[in-house]
Scaffold this motif. Structure first.
Motif, PDB file in Angstrom:
ATOM      1  N   ARG A  56      30.113  39.669  71.787  1.00 29.38           N
ATOM      2  CA  ARG A  56      30.992  40.701  71.234  1.00 29.38           C
ATOM      3  C   ARG A  56      32.055  40.056  70.365  1.00 29.38           C
ATOM      4  N   GLY A  57      32.398  40.773  69.295  1.00 29.39           N
ATOM      5  CA  GLY A  57      33.452  40.302  68.422  1.00 29.39           C
ATOM      6  C   GLY A  57      34.824  40.501  69.041  1.00 29.39           C
ATOM      7  N   ILE A  91      34.420  38.870  64.369  1.00 27.40           N
ATOM      8  CA  ILE A  91      35.525  39.839  64.383  1.00 27.40           C
ATOM      9  C   ILE A  91      35.070  41.182  64.927  1.00 27.40           C
ATOM     10  N   ARG A  92      33.977  41.701  64.392  1.00 25.69           N
ATOM     11  CA  ARG A  92      33.493  43.017  64.834  1.00 25.69           C
ATOM     12  C   ARG A  92      31.969  43.013  64.846  1.00 25.69           C
ATOM     13  N   GLY A  93      31.400  43.229  65.999  1.00 28.88           N
ATOM     14  CA  GLY A  93      29.951  43.259  66.141  1.00 28.88           C
ATOM     15  C   GLY A  93      29.547  42.934  67.565  1.00 28.88           C
ATOM     16  N   THR A  94      28.387  43.435  67.950  1.00 24.15           N
ATOM     17  CA  THR A  94      27.883  43.185  69.294  1.00 24.15           C
ATOM     18  C   THR A  94      26.395  42.863  69.229  1.00 24.15           C
ATOM     19  N   LEU A 144      19.396  44.233  70.997  1.00 26.02           N
ATOM     20  CA  LEU A 144      20.135  45.224  70.209  1.00 26.02           C
ATOM     21  C   LEU A 144      21.349  44.576  69.572  1.00 26.02           C
ATOM     22  N   GLU A 145      21.433  44.681  68.251  1.00 25.49           N
ATOM     23  CA  GLU A 145      22.551  44.101  67.504  1.00 25.49           C
ATOM     24  C   GLU A 145      23.190  45.165  66.631  1.00 25.49           C
ATOM     25  N   LYS A 146      24.511  45.244  66.673  1.00 23.73           N
ATOM     26  CA  LYS A 146      25.283  46.185  65.861  1.00 23.73           C
ATOM     27  C   LYS A 146      26.274  45.407  65.007  1.00 23.73           C
ATOM     28  N   ASP A 147      26.154  45.551  63.693  1.00 23.26           N
ATOM     29  CA  ASP A 147      27.021  44.841  62.758  1.00 23.26           C
ATOM     30  C   ASP A 147      27.936  45.822  62.042  1.00 23.26           C
TER      31      ASP A 147
END
Length: 220
Positions: A153-154, A91-94, A80-83
């Motif tokens: 994690r970012g 900076i921001r994302g998991t 699972l990837e969240k951008d």
């Protein structure tokens, strides 16, 4: 004769006090992070765990008339990837790689059998039963056999975990694992196996009661 004049200590300006307070807070947060990164340091403080939970309360009781005839064990690897738009992943994302293991039961609801669904001959040597098709239960995720392989994690996500009540929550990947396990169970032969096992159980049960011929069919 000269008299020495003692200088009064100068008071720190207000902005200096604010800066000092911020620095102190950052030091405390940094120390907390270091303690979480190095679990061995916690032992120096003699950490203890106390279970002060209250007793479990019985909320309701439900009668179950279904026969659990088969159970399938499944395993799925969730990636699972969240951008975030316009921001790099650093900076921001998991991104979480998670191995989910769980079981799905297949059952036949014997409570739906009516009087017209059971036919017995006069000699009570032959019986015909019409049962509903087997159905799948809800997937049960085994948390003891499920685990996260890696977490990326970012920077903003790491800072957010410091102020979160549930840091590093795996709820999203667990829900996704359950969804994939449910889909895999539907594509398997689990319900067919449940119907075959139910037929064998009824043939053995009625055979012990003196029935020589037992016919079991399944409908909607």
């Amino acid at each position: 004769m000269t008299t020495s004049i003692k200088r009064l200590p100068r008071r720190l300006p207000r902005w200096a006090k604010v800066v000092s307070a911020v620095v102190l807070v950052l030091v405390v947060l940094f120390a907390g992070i270091r303690l979480s990164v190095l679990p061995g340091l916690r032992d120096l403080f003699g950490t203890e765990t106390h279970d002060r939970s209250g007793p479990a309360l019985l909320k309701s009781i439900q009668d179950i008339s279904r026969y659990d005839a088969a159970s399938g064990n499944f395993q799925v690897v969730v990636d699972l990837e969240k951008d975030t738009k316009y921001l790099p992943d650093a900076i921001r994302g998991t991104r979480t790689l998670y191995v989910g293991a769980g079981t799905v039961d297949a059952y036949v609801d014997l409570g739906r059998i009516g009087e017209d669904d059971v036919t017995v001959d006069e000699d009570r040597t032959s019986a015909t039963l019409r049962l509903p098709h087997a159905a799948l239960g809800e997937p049960a995720l085994d948390t003891d056999r499920s685990y996260a392989v890696s977490k990326q994690r970012g920077l903003l996500d790491r800072l957010g975990d410091l102020f979160s009540d549930n840091p590093n929550s795996e709820q999203a990947v667990q829900q996704l694992a359950v969804r994939h396990i449910r889909a895999a169970a539907k594509e398997s032969e689990l319900t067919e196996r449940a119907e075959s096992n139910t037929t064998g159980m009824l043939e053995g049960l009625l055979g012990s009661l003196g029935f020589k011929e037992v016919r079991v069919t399944y409908g909607t």
